[in-house]
Design a protein around this motif. Sequence first.
Motif: not given
Length: 212
Positions: A88-90, A12-14, A68-70, A140-143, A167-169, A16-18, A115-117, A111-113
């Motif tokens: 983190l959570g790239a 979704w965020t990718a 904005g954050r990017a 990396v799985d942060f959990e 961060w994938a906060w 959104g940027r596009g 599966a996403t990577q 760094v990302d999960h």
Amino acid sequence: MLVAQASRTAIWTAIGRGQHRQLHRRPWVFDDPFGLTLAGPDWPQVWTRLTTALPGRYVDQMVGATVGRARYVEDRLRHYPFRQYVVLGAGLDSFAWRRPDLLGELRVFEVDHPATQAWKRDRIGALGLPIQPNHLLVPVDFERDALLDSLVAAGSTPGCRRCSPGWAWRRISARRRSRTRCARWPAAPAAPGSVSTTSRRRSCGTPMGGRS
Ligand SMILES: C[S@@+](CC[C@H](N)C(=O)[O-])C[C@H]1O[C@@H](n2cnc3c(N)ncnc32)[C@H](O)[C@@H]1O
């Protein structure tokens, strides 16, 4: 997040940027010409589902917060002599292809999960995008995994300057153990002048809810 599936919110965020460069007039807050192609060939259907299911203000907020954050982080990155950039959570971040000129001096650790990577690697392969030696994908799985250990194993030097956005906060905060682990990140050993940035957005409620 299910292990076999890439993050929906990264897609979704990718998008959104596009979409920011398609829907809004110049000057854009942030220009990501790779967002839509990295999101996959069915991005138009994903976007239609998203905009149909969610209130317009939620989608606007999502796009605004994402670009904005990017922009904020990459502006900061340009003004200091950082040697390492840890994202983190790239998700489907495209910094490495937008700014290949910076990759000589700067090492980028995405760094990302896992599966996403894995999903992102497939997209990179399908699009024929190069991966330069200073562009590292760190699963990396942060959990479950130790973030610093994984970064060091991937070649990161804790004592060097670094900068980290996004961060994938919301997801992290769901589990106390990973929240505690990731909350230690800014205090981890780092050279003077290191910068850590975090974005956090209060949810305005989404009918899609559930997993990120
Ligand atoms: C909202 S996306 C943000 C992506 C990127 N920062 C951006 O702005 O486009 C959240 C990211 O956090 C990652 N994530 C969620 N849970 C995770 C976990 N347990 N370990 C590692 N990454 C995780 C997802 O895979 C996803 O890429």
